[in-house]
Enzyme design. Structure first.
Site, PDB file in Angstrom:
ATOM      1  N   TRP A 318      35.466  -5.409  37.184  1.00  0.00           N
ATOM      2  CA  TRP A 318      34.854  -6.694  37.546  1.00  0.00           C
ATOM      3  C   TRP A 318      35.547  -7.840  36.812  1.00  0.00           C
ATOM      4  O   TRP A 318      35.715  -8.932  37.362  1.00  0.00           O
ATOM      5  CB  TRP A 318      33.364  -6.675  37.192  1.00  0.00           C
ATOM      6  CG  TRP A 318      32.651  -7.972  37.452  1.00  0.00           C
ATOM      7  CD1 TRP A 318      32.030  -8.347  38.616  1.00  0.00           C
ATOM      8  CD2 TRP A 318      32.477  -9.061  36.539  1.00  0.00           C
ATOM      9  NE1 TRP A 318      31.487  -9.597  38.489  1.00  0.00           N
ATOM     10  CE2 TRP A 318      31.749 -10.066  37.220  1.00  0.00           C
ATOM     11  CE3 TRP A 318      32.858  -9.292  35.227  1.00  0.00           C
ATOM     12  CZ2 TRP A 318      31.393 -11.267  36.623  1.00  0.00           C
ATOM     13  CZ3 TRP A 318      32.517 -10.493  34.630  1.00  0.00           C
ATOM     14  CH2 TRP A 318      31.792 -11.464  35.316  1.00  0.00           C
ATOM     15  N   HIS A 319      35.983  -7.605  35.585  1.00  0.00           N
ATOM     16  CA  HIS A 319      36.591  -8.672  34.799  1.00  0.00           C
ATOM     17  C   HIS A 319      37.981  -9.056  35.295  1.00  0.00           C
ATOM     18  O   HIS A 319      38.421 -10.183  35.055  1.00  0.00           O
ATOM     19  CB  HIS A 319      36.661  -8.274  33.314  1.00  0.00           C
ATOM     20  CG  HIS A 319      35.361  -8.429  32.601  1.00  0.00           C
ATOM     21  ND1 HIS A 319      34.369  -7.492  32.646  1.00  0.00           N
ATOM     22  CD2 HIS A 319      34.887  -9.436  31.819  1.00  0.00           C
ATOM     23  CE1 HIS A 319      33.334  -7.899  31.923  1.00  0.00           C
ATOM     24  NE2 HIS A 319      33.620  -9.077  31.414  1.00  0.00           N
ATOM     25  N   GLY A 320      38.680  -8.157  35.936  1.00  0.00           N
ATOM     26  CA  GLY A 320      40.001  -8.533  36.416  1.00  0.00           C
ATOM     27  C   GLY A 320      40.777  -7.378  36.980  1.00  0.00           C
ATOM     28  O   GLY A 320      40.499  -6.204  36.686  1.00  0.00           O
TER      29      GLY A 320
END
Length: 469
Positions: A318-320
């Site tokens: 989700w963060h990258g």
């Protein structure tokens, strides 16, 4: 336009707030906030404003379908809603990443679209997903008002970096909320606290971290490498918790009550406790919409372990779209699982070494998180644990990075991150009278405001870290 920019502080926010207070009735105020939120988003990325409206529109239509007799209780509208939201997120955030993996595995030559990442897409997509899933679970929890859903998803205080809000938590506030001087004052105080965290603490730590991570591995020794890791660990906490404070404060000014997103996570004694205190809105989102639907801890120890790893893998992704983020998530999943399995015994987590263990895991994880690639992370880890060849050049680099102002602000950051001032205040034998507390808060806010304005006049532009997610 960002919260800490002069345009936002001295033009946008005052104008929006004054007109909001002048307008009569909740419908007019909601409409004004929705328009202001769309203008706020368009100021940064006007080309992606239609994408935001598309996200709102499709979740509204899916919600109405699941509220209708034809779709009530049916799985297919919910499945389509989840698929549409994830497809939108994947197209803009993960297409290059997945294409690169396929090219590497199968020797393909798929072209990489290289689409620019829309600001805040992970946050507003997750809010849309939570709305659609909640309406599937309880069709009566949705709204027939498109304007209310626009305001819920696009509300500018938390649009581009959270906290992630569930519709059922704010539905009543959207329909009816109070306006009181006390809310405005406490909201302003919370906003100023968050801005000071960002401008004074996060940016100071970030300058040191950026300088260290920009150096070649050969230019680092053990001291410089750990300085960079610790400073980034401080930066990301004060940067993101500062943004959350500003969002919560602004929400309070407009009559909304948002839940806390951080509760002194660096005071934790275990990784499990850390995730109960860090980015709480994201942790609770994955718990409610992924971990529990997968079975949670109800299907045996083996399945529980798998479910946790799926959640931490998803949290990292989700963060990258980078393996560093994925491995960061799995790193935390590993230690959370070891704690559950008793490999890291409870008596150790209650000992004097518990804080040290937790912060070591967290700092090493954030070093991986900050690195541009796995090879860069490996080089940094090598210097952190084997860079003992101290040289005069390393001494000069340390002296250049650690001037008196930086050292003082870093010490303040460490004390505040571990909650030491808060603990001392809580142990005072005589409680401070409410009137005195009010004057102290007012004086503190005025001092923070003055320091932040001075910092704005001299500092370069430094966006919030979580804008990139």
């Amino acid at each position: 336009m960002v919260f800490s920019s002069p345009i936002f502080l001295f033009c946008f926010l005052p104008v929006v707030y004054i007109i909001y207070r002048i307008l009569p009735g909740i419908r007019a105020r909601n409409g004004w906030l929705a328009v202001a939120s769309l203008v706020f988003y368009a100021f940064g990325q006007p080309l992606y404003l239609p994408l935001l409206l598309l996200s709102v529109g499709m979740n509204y239509l899916f919600g109405r379908l699941m509220m209708s007799p034809a779709g009530r209780g049916k799985r297919w509208p919910a499945a389509w809603a989840v698929a549409a939201n994830l497809a939108l997120l994947a197209a803009f955030k993960y297409l290059d990443f997945f294409a690169g993996i396929l090219n590497g595995l199968f020797g393909l030559e798929l072209s990489l679209p290289g689409l620019a990442l829309p600001i805040g897409i992970s946050f507003y997509t997750f809010q849309g997903l939570s709305y659609a899933i909640d309406v599937y679970r309880d069709p009566d929890s949705g709204t027939k008002s498109f304007g209310k859903l626009v305001l819920y998803i696009s509300f500018f205080p938390q649009l581009i970096a959270g906290p992630i809000i569930k519709y059922h938590d704010v539905a009543r506030q959207i329909g009816d909320r109070a306006l009181a001087p006390e809310l405005t004052l406490t909201g302003l105080g919370r906003f100023m606290t968050g801005m000071a965290k960002k401008l004074l603490l996060a940016n100071t730590a970030g300058q040191v971290a950026d300088a260290v991570f920009a150096m070649e591995a050969g230019a680092l020794d053990l001291r410089l490498a750990w300085l960079g890791a610790v400073c980034y660990t401080l930066q990301i906490y004060f940067d993101f918790s500062g943004y959350s404070d500003m969002a919560i404060g602004m929400g309070r000014m407009f009559g909304f009550s948002f839940g806390e997103n951080f509760k002194l996570p660096y005071a934790s004694k275990s990784i499990k406790e850390f995730w109960r205190r860090w980015h709480i809105s994201l942790s609770s989102w994955f718990r409610d919409y992924l971990y529990i639907p997968l079975g949670g801890s109800r299907k045996g120890k083996g399945r529980t372990m798998v479910n946790k790893f799926i959640v931490f893998f998803s949290t990292g992704l989700w963060h990258g779209a980078n393996w560093t983020f994925v491995l960061w998530g799995l790193w935390h999943g590993l230690f959370a699982t070891l704690e559950d399995a008793g490999v890291i015994p409870k008596r150790f987590r209650e000992s004097a070494f518990a804080h040290l263990y937790t912060m070591l895991v967290v700092a090493l994880g954030f070093t991986l998180f900050r690195s541009d690639s796995l090879s860069a992370a490996g080089a940094m880890f090598a210097r952190m644990f084997a860079g003992v060849n101290f040289a005069p050049a390393h001494d000069l680099a340390l002296i250049a990075l650690l001037d008196a102002r930086t050292v003082c602000l870093l010490i303040a950051a460490v004390l505040l991150a571990f909650g030491l001032p808060q603990r001392l205040a809580g142990r005072m034998s005589k409680p401070v009278p409410e009137v005195a507390r009010g004057w102290v808060r007012a004086g503190g806010c005025a001092a923070l405001y003055a320091l932040c304005v001075l910092n704005l006049s001299s500092a370069a532009f430094n966006p919030f870290i979580y804008f990139q997610f």
